[in-house]
Design a protein around this motif. Sequence first.
Motif, short mmCIF file in Angstrom:
data_model
loop_
_atom_site.label_atom_id
_atom_site.label_comp_id
_atom_site.label_asym_id
_atom_site.label_seq_id
_atom_site.Cartn_x
_atom_site.Cartn_y
_atom_site.Cartn_z
N LEU A 49 62.84 -30.42 -98.27
CA LEU A 49 63.16 -29.07 -97.81
C LEU A 49 62.59 -28.01 -98.75
O LEU A 49 62.13 -26.95 -98.30
CB LEU A 49 64.67 -28.89 -97.65
CG LEU A 49 65.31 -29.64 -96.50
CD1 LEU A 49 66.82 -29.44 -96.50
CD2 LEU A 49 64.72 -29.22 -95.16
N ALA A 50 62.60 -28.29 -100.05
CA ALA A 50 62.00 -27.35 -101.01
C ALA A 50 60.50 -27.22 -100.74
O ALA A 50 59.96 -26.11 -100.72
CB ALA A 50 62.26 -27.81 -102.44
N GLN A 51 59.87 -28.36 -100.49
CA GLN A 51 58.44 -28.32 -100.17
C GLN A 51 58.20 -27.53 -98.88
O GLN A 51 57.28 -26.71 -98.81
CB GLN A 51 57.88 -29.73 -100.04
CG GLN A 51 56.40 -29.76 -99.76
CD GLN A 51 55.85 -31.18 -99.73
OE1 GLN A 51 56.55 -32.15 -99.95
NE2 GLN A 51 54.57 -31.29 -99.45
N GLU A 52 59.04 -27.76 -97.88
CA GLU A 52 58.91 -27.02 -96.63
C GLU A 52 59.09 -25.52 -96.85
O GLU A 52 58.37 -24.70 -96.27
CB GLU A 52 59.94 -27.52 -95.62
CG GLU A 52 59.85 -26.82 -94.27
CD GLU A 52 60.87 -27.31 -93.27
OE1 GLU A 52 61.19 -26.55 -92.35
OE2 GLU A 52 61.36 -28.47 -93.40
N ALA A 53 60.02 -25.16 -97.72
CA ALA A 53 60.26 -23.74 -98.02
C ALA A 53 59.03 -23.11 -98.67
O ALA A 53 58.64 -21.99 -98.30
CB ALA A 53 61.48 -23.59 -98.93
N PHE A 54 58.39 -23.82 -99.59
CA PHE A 54 57.21 -23.28 -100.24
C PHE A 54 56.02 -23.18 -99.27
O PHE A 54 55.24 -22.24 -99.33
CB PHE A 54 56.83 -24.08 -101.48
CG PHE A 54 57.69 -23.74 -102.66
CD1 PHE A 54 57.59 -22.51 -103.29
CD2 PHE A 54 58.61 -24.66 -103.14
CE1 PHE A 54 58.39 -22.18 -104.37
CE2 PHE A 54 59.41 -24.34 -104.23
CZ PHE A 54 59.31 -23.11 -104.85
N VAL A 55 55.91 -24.14 -98.36
CA VAL A 55 54.86 -24.07 -97.34
C VAL A 55 55.11 -22.87 -96.44
O VAL A 55 54.20 -22.08 -96.16
CB VAL A 55 54.79 -25.38 -96.52
CG1 VAL A 55 53.91 -25.21 -95.29
CG2 VAL A 55 54.28 -26.53 -97.39
N ARG A 56 56.35 -22.71 -96.00
CA ARG A 56 56.68 -21.58 -95.13
C ARG A 56 56.47 -20.25 -95.86
O ARG A 56 55.97 -19.28 -95.28
CB ARG A 56 58.13 -21.69 -94.65
CG ARG A 56 58.40 -20.81 -93.45
CD ARG A 56 59.76 -21.01 -92.87
NE ARG A 56 59.96 -22.33 -92.30
CZ ARG A 56 61.10 -22.71 -91.74
NH1 ARG A 56 62.13 -21.88 -91.69
NH2 ARG A 56 61.23 -23.92 -91.24
N ALA A 57 56.82 -20.20 -97.14
CA ALA A 57 56.61 -18.98 -97.92
C ALA A 57 55.12 -18.65 -98.01
O ALA A 57 54.72 -17.49 -97.87
CB ALA A 57 57.21 -19.13 -99.31
N TYR A 58 54.30 -19.67 -98.22
CA TYR A 58 52.85 -19.44 -98.29
C TYR A 58 52.33 -18.90 -96.97
O TYR A 58 51.54 -17.95 -96.94
CB TYR A 58 52.13 -20.75 -98.65
CG TYR A 58 50.64 -20.58 -98.73
CD1 TYR A 58 50.06 -19.98 -99.85
CD2 TYR A 58 49.82 -20.98 -97.69
CE1 TYR A 58 48.69 -19.79 -99.92
CE2 TYR A 58 48.45 -20.79 -97.75
CZ TYR A 58 47.89 -20.20 -98.87
OH TYR A 58 46.54 -20.01 -98.94
N GLU A 59 52.82 -19.48 -95.87
CA GLU A 59 52.38 -19.03 -94.55
C GLU A 59 52.81 -17.60 -94.25
O GLU A 59 52.14 -16.89 -93.51
CB GLU A 59 52.93 -19.96 -93.47
CG GLU A 59 52.33 -21.35 -93.50
CD GLU A 59 53.06 -22.35 -92.61
OE1 GLU A 59 54.18 -22.05 -92.11
OE2 GLU A 59 52.51 -23.45 -92.41
#
Length: 185
Positions: A49-59
């Motif tokens: 979920l942390a990785q998903e959050a960073f991906v979403r933040a980048y997007e």
Amino acid sequence: MKEKREADIVRKILLGDVQLYGTLVRKYQGPIYNLMLRMTGDADISADLAQEAFVRAYEKLDTFNLRRRLFPWLYTLALNVARDWLRKDGRDRHVFVEDAAVMVREQDRRDEPKAMNDRLDGAKAFKAVMNLDSKYREALMLRYRHDFSMQEIAATLGISVSAAKMRLSRGLDMVRQQFDGGNNP
């Protein structure tokens, strides 16, 4: 990393220097992972979920207001990722809090002569915080663990500034009551 420097980094990332995003990830991966761990109680899921959050933040980085602090924006986004995960398939909404050792800031550990009393008081306060309803726990963590302003707490939790102040005040009152030997709040 100062806010101005973070704004410069975000500007450079948006202009194409994507390697700089790793600087932001390294700085905030601990707090974001800990948020996910509190929300899920599972280390593997928290990492995902942390990785998903960073991906979403980048997007969504182009939606970030460069005049604001980055961490509250990122934390809000990560909190939404965790909430989405919890809503999926009706998962349990129990929120976990970091253990007492993580909650004690490094500057609080430097004064060793009173360390034993501080640890005892810290454990008692931690137990009091653990007994709080999650809405009060979240507000207290944002204010005292992550140094969010009232406006940032309100925006992160999706409530008014007045409601954020009320949650903090009530949460602190409940902790004081438990800490001072009172019964349930």
